[in-house]
Each structure stands twice: as C-alpha cells, then as structure tokens.
Design a protein around this motif. Structure first.
Motif, PDB file in Angstrom:
ATOM      1  N   GLU A  75       0.878  -1.241   0.139  1.00 37.15           N
ATOM      2  CA  GLU A  75      -0.090   0.063   0.039  1.00 37.15           C
ATOM      3  C   GLU A  75       0.719   1.134  -0.008  1.00 37.15           C
ATOM      4  N   LEU A  76       1.886   1.203   0.742  1.00 41.38           N
ATOM      5  CA  LEU A  76       2.549   2.477   0.795  1.00 41.38           C
ATOM      6  C   LEU A  76       3.577   2.677  -0.457  1.00 41.38           C
ATOM      7  N   LEU A  77       4.045   1.281  -1.125  1.00 43.88           N
ATOM      8  CA  LEU A  77       4.615   1.489  -2.296  1.00 43.88           C
ATOM      9  C   LEU A  77       3.847   2.176  -3.277  1.00 43.88           C
ATOM     10  N   ALA A  78       2.533   1.871  -3.497  1.00 47.66           N
ATOM     11  CA  ALA A  78       1.500   2.437  -4.449  1.00 47.66           C
ATOM     12  C   ALA A  78       1.314   3.805  -4.340  1.00 47.66           C
ATOM     13  N   GLN A  79       1.219   4.335  -2.837  1.00 44.01           N
ATOM     14  CA  GLN A  79       0.856   5.573  -2.739  1.00 44.01           C
ATOM     15  C   GLN A  79       2.038   6.690  -3.078  1.00 44.01           C
ATOM     16  N   ILE A  80       3.401   6.153  -2.774  1.00 44.95           N
ATOM     17  CA  ILE A  80       4.335   6.877  -3.005  1.00 44.95           C
ATOM     18  C   ILE A  80       4.823   7.044  -4.256  1.00 44.95           C
ATOM     19  N   GLN A  81       4.390   6.195  -5.208  1.00 43.09           N
ATOM     20  CA  GLN A  81       4.632   6.178  -6.543  1.00 43.09           C
ATOM     21  C   GLN A  81       3.956   7.171  -7.299  1.00 43.09           C
ATOM     22  N   GLN A  82       2.881   7.319  -6.763  1.00 42.55           N
ATOM     23  CA  GLN A  82       1.934   8.611  -7.215  1.00 42.55           C
ATOM     24  C   GLN A  82       2.556  10.077  -7.144  1.00 42.55           C
ATOM     25  N   LEU A  83       3.368  10.076  -6.269  1.00 44.83           N
ATOM     26  CA  LEU A  83       3.812  11.505  -5.811  1.00 44.83           C
ATOM     27  C   LEU A  83       5.020  11.954  -7.040  1.00 44.83           C
ATOM     28  N   PRO A  84       5.023  13.309  -7.121  1.00 42.69           N
ATOM     29  CA  PRO A  84       5.871  13.884  -8.205  1.00 42.69           C
ATOM     30  C   PRO A  84       7.073  14.112  -7.514  1.00 42.69           C
ATOM     31  N   GLY A  85       8.263  14.010  -8.232  1.00 38.46           N
ATOM     32  CA  GLY A  85       9.764  14.132  -7.685  1.00 38.46           C
ATOM     33  C   GLY A  85      10.233  13.180  -7.086  1.00 38.46           C
ATOM     34  N   VAL A  86       9.697  11.984  -7.131  1.00 36.60           N
ATOM     35  CA  VAL A  86      10.406  11.020  -6.259  1.00 36.60           C
ATOM     36  C   VAL A  86      10.111   9.632  -7.035  1.00 36.60           C
ATOM     37  N   LYS A  87      10.981   8.729  -7.189  1.00 37.65           N
ATOM     38  CA  LYS A  87      11.041   7.440  -7.773  1.00 37.65           C
ATOM     39  C   LYS A  87      11.370   6.336  -6.724  1.00 37.65           C
ATOM     40  N   VAL A  88      10.604   5.076  -6.559  1.00 37.69           N
ATOM     41  CA  VAL A  88      10.982   4.237  -5.700  1.00 37.69           C
ATOM     42  C   VAL A  88      11.851   3.283  -6.365  1.00 37.69           C
ATOM     43  N   GLU A  89      13.022   3.166  -5.994  1.00 43.93           N
ATOM     44  CA  GLU A  89      14.090   2.462  -6.436  1.00 43.93           C
ATOM     45  C   GLU A  89      14.329   0.854  -6.029  1.00 43.93           C
ATOM     46  N   GLY A  90      13.531   0.813  -4.823  1.00 45.11           N
ATOM     47  CA  GLY A  90      13.851  -0.524  -3.962  1.00 45.11           C
ATOM     48  C   GLY A  90      13.250  -0.565  -2.548  1.00 45.11           C
ATOM     49  N   MET A  91      13.899  -1.267  -2.028  1.00 49.63           N
ATOM     50  CA  MET A  91      13.347  -1.509  -0.440  1.00 49.63           C
ATOM     51  C   MET A  91      14.674  -1.943   0.372  1.00 49.63           C
ATOM     52  N   MET A  92      14.645  -1.845   1.550  1.00 42.22           N
ATOM     53  CA  MET A  92      15.755  -2.037   2.483  1.00 42.22           C
ATOM     54  C   MET A  92      15.169  -2.551   3.699  1.00 42.22           C
ATOM     55  N   CYS A  93      16.098  -3.167   4.306  1.00 43.36           N
ATOM     56  CA  CYS A  93      15.718  -3.883   5.788  1.00 43.36           C
ATOM     57  C   CYS A  93      16.887  -4.029   6.491  1.00 43.36           C
ATOM     58  N   VAL A  94      16.487  -4.095   8.107  1.00 41.69           N
ATOM     59  CA  VAL A  94      17.643  -4.214   8.885  1.00 41.69           C
ATOM     60  C   VAL A  94      16.932  -5.551   9.785  1.00 41.69           C
ATOM     61  N   PRO A  95      17.365  -6.825   9.558  1.00 39.04           N
ATOM     62  CA  PRO A  95      16.678  -7.815  10.348  1.00 39.04           C
ATOM     63  C   PRO A  95      17.062  -8.117  11.986  1.00 39.04           C
ATOM     64  N   PRO A  96      16.273  -8.713  12.730  1.00 36.80           N
ATOM     65  CA  PRO A  96      16.629  -8.622  14.039  1.00 36.80           C
ATOM     66  C   PRO A  96      18.249  -9.455  14.063  1.00 36.80           C
ATOM     67  N   ILE A  97      18.698  -8.932  15.406  1.00 33.80           N
ATOM     68  CA  ILE A  97      20.204  -9.730  15.594  1.00 33.80           C
ATOM     69  C   ILE A  97      20.131 -11.057  15.595  1.00 33.80           C
ATOM     70  N   CYS A  98      20.758 -11.793  14.777  1.00 35.08           N
ATOM     71  CA  CYS A  98      20.597 -13.340  14.864  1.00 35.08           C
ATOM     72  C   CYS A  98      21.726 -13.864  13.632  1.00 35.08           C
ATOM     73  N   GLU A  99      22.021 -14.977  13.748  1.00 38.78           N
ATOM     74  CA  GLU A  99      23.094 -15.448  12.724  1.00 38.78           C
ATOM     75  C   GLU A  99      22.613 -16.712  12.040  1.00 38.78           C
ATOM     76  N   GLY A 100      23.460 -17.170  10.957  1.00 42.59           N
ATOM     77  CA  GLY A 100      23.371 -18.343  10.292  1.00 42.59           C
ATOM     78  C   GLY A 100      21.944 -18.427   9.547  1.00 42.59           C
ATOM     79  N   ASP A 101      21.222 -19.591   9.488  1.00 43.41           N
ATOM     80  CA  ASP A 101      20.077 -19.910   9.013  1.00 43.41           C
ATOM     81  C   ASP A 101      19.086 -18.966   9.402  1.00 43.41           C
ATOM     82  N   LEU A 102      18.987 -18.463  10.633  1.00 44.00           N
ATOM     83  CA  LEU A 102      17.940 -17.619  11.318  1.00 44.00           C
ATOM     84  C   LEU A 102      17.859 -16.364  10.538  1.00 44.00           C
ATOM     85  N   VAL A 103      18.938 -15.559  10.463  1.00 47.73           N
ATOM     86  CA  VAL A 103      19.023 -14.441   9.628  1.00 47.73           C
ATOM     87  C   VAL A 103      18.888 -14.707   8.160  1.00 47.73           C
ATOM     88  N   ARG A 104      19.264 -15.786   7.637  1.00 46.97           N
ATOM     89  CA  ARG A 104      18.721 -15.948   6.259  1.00 46.97           C
ATOM     90  C   ARG A 104      17.401 -15.911   5.894  1.00 46.97           C
TER      91      ARG A 104
END
Length: 242
Positions: A151-180
């Motif tokens: 929903e947020l992606l659809a809303q922001i894509q309609q705004l002038p002067g911006v382009k949604v190039e992608g997405m980012m995240c910071v996962p919880p602190i964990c290791e190995g298969d959990l963070v994967r």
C-alpha cells in the motif's frame, strides 16, 4: 603518527578485502560478480578515515544524519563519490537534502514521502527512494510492516519528484540460517511487489546485509550491502566527524 598511518592502511586493506569477499559471495551464489554494490557506512567517521576507502576504489557511502552528511558532502563530491542517507529521517530535516543527496534509503511512511516529494519538486530534482521494511516486526525499529508495504509503495509511486528504486531492511540480530530466513522473506516480498508493477516502475535495489551478515544477504538476493565496522573498525563516537 605511525599509529595513524597504520590505522589508515588497515582501512584501505579492509575495504579491498570486503570488496573481494562480496565478489566471491556473488560467484558462490551463482550470480554475476558485480551483482551487488558495496556501500561503506561512513557515519561518525572523519574524512581522513574515509579517504583510504576511496583510495581502495569504493565510491558509495552511507550516512545516518543529515547534519553529518552536510559536513561531508563537499568531500564526497570532490572525490566523485556518492552518498545515500540511510538513517531514520525526520520531516523537518528533508529541506536540506536536495542539495546533498539524490537517494534516501529510509522511507517508511506516506507523510515522509510527501515531504520528500514536495522538497525535491521545489528544487527541480527527483529523489530516489528505498522503502524501509521492518521485516522482523520489532517494536524498537522503524520501517513499514511487511503487510503494509504494498500500500505504501503504491501511494508513494504516485507522488511527483520521487522514484521508488527499491526496498531495504535491517533484520533482528541473529546468525546463520535464522538471519537468512529474514533475508529470504524480504526477497519474497520484494519479488511479489515487483511482479505487480509495470515495467517502467520495477524496483531494482534490494538493500540488505551489514558487516555481520552481508554474506548471507548476498545468498538471498541482496543487491546492495552496507558495511561499516567491517571496513572502518569499531566506532569511536567521541571523535569529530568533519
């Protein structure tokens, strides 16, 4: 003086080593060697520490605070380096950004997107945006909930002067298969939302993975990893950054 010279040499060596490890991880994952960009997270680092990373060939940097980015913007420009704002952004700071960067990686609300749209449109520029997703549903972290990202992606894509190039995240602190698992979930969300977009609005950047987990992120499809301590060492928050 010798200690400082050794420290700067170590930063340069670290930058080369991390870049090589990114290339190797791409090949191991069956991807093109240059499929993943390496961002050196330079927050709190004085410019004399950033220079060795530039000398090692890095040209993409990340800053958390608008004020600090402002202090370093001329230095980055002089060295043909690009800097993204990657930290949490308050709307009252957006007015300074059109003169400092064209990419903001931490957009997590329509209100913030609207202010970026207004300020960049006034400046006759276009902002490249990454939507920040709270992939682990952590109360202590910012980011849009995964189920609300479309929903947020659809809303922001309609705004002038911006382009949604992608997405980012910071996962919880964990290791190995959990963070994967978190990286895999983020990649699925990215792909699912992209499949709903027309070709001209397709997202190309999936920013995930930091010093402790970027190799796992590359395995799960990251296209941009953000490495700070792995290049510059432990942070000293008492040092000036200008």
């Amino acid at each position: 003086m010798k200690k400082v010279q050794l420290e700067l040499k170590t930063i340069q060596e670290n930058a080369l080593r991390v870049q090589e490890s990114v290339w190797e991880a791409c090949i191991k994952a069956g991807r093109e060697q240059n499929a993943v960009q390496l961002m050196a997270v330079s927050k709190t680092r004085p410019i004399e520490q950033i220079l060795p990373a530039i000398q090692a060939g890095l040209r993409l940097f990340g800053e958390n605070r608008v004020q600090e980015l402002s202090q370093k913007a001329e230095f980055f420009a002089q060295h043909q380096a690009v800097c993204h704002l990657i930290g949490q952004l308050q709307t009252n700071k957006v007015k300074y950004l059109p003169a400092l960067t064209d990419t903001i990686e931490s957009v997590d609300s329509l209100h913030l997107g609207q202010e970026i749209s207004r300020r960049y449109s006034q400046a006759g520029k276009q902002a490249k945006l990454l939507l920040e997703v709270n992939i682990g549903a952590e109360e202590s972290k910012s980011g849009v909930a995964p189920e609300q990202a479309g929903e947020l992606l659809a809303q922001i894509q309609q705004l002038p002067g911006v382009k949604v190039e992608g997405m980012m995240c910071v996962p919880p602190i964990c290791e190995g298969d959990l963070v994967r698992r978190y990286f895999a979930a983020m990649r699925r969300l990215f792909d699912d939302l992209n499949s709903l977009l027309p070709a001209e609005k397709q997202m190309t950047t999936l920013s995930m993975g930091m010093s402790g987990d970027y190799l796992y992120a590359i395995q799960e499809g990251s296209t941009l990893v953000r490495v700070g301590q792995g290049i510059f060492g432990a942070r000293d928050y008492s040092r000036p950054v200008g």
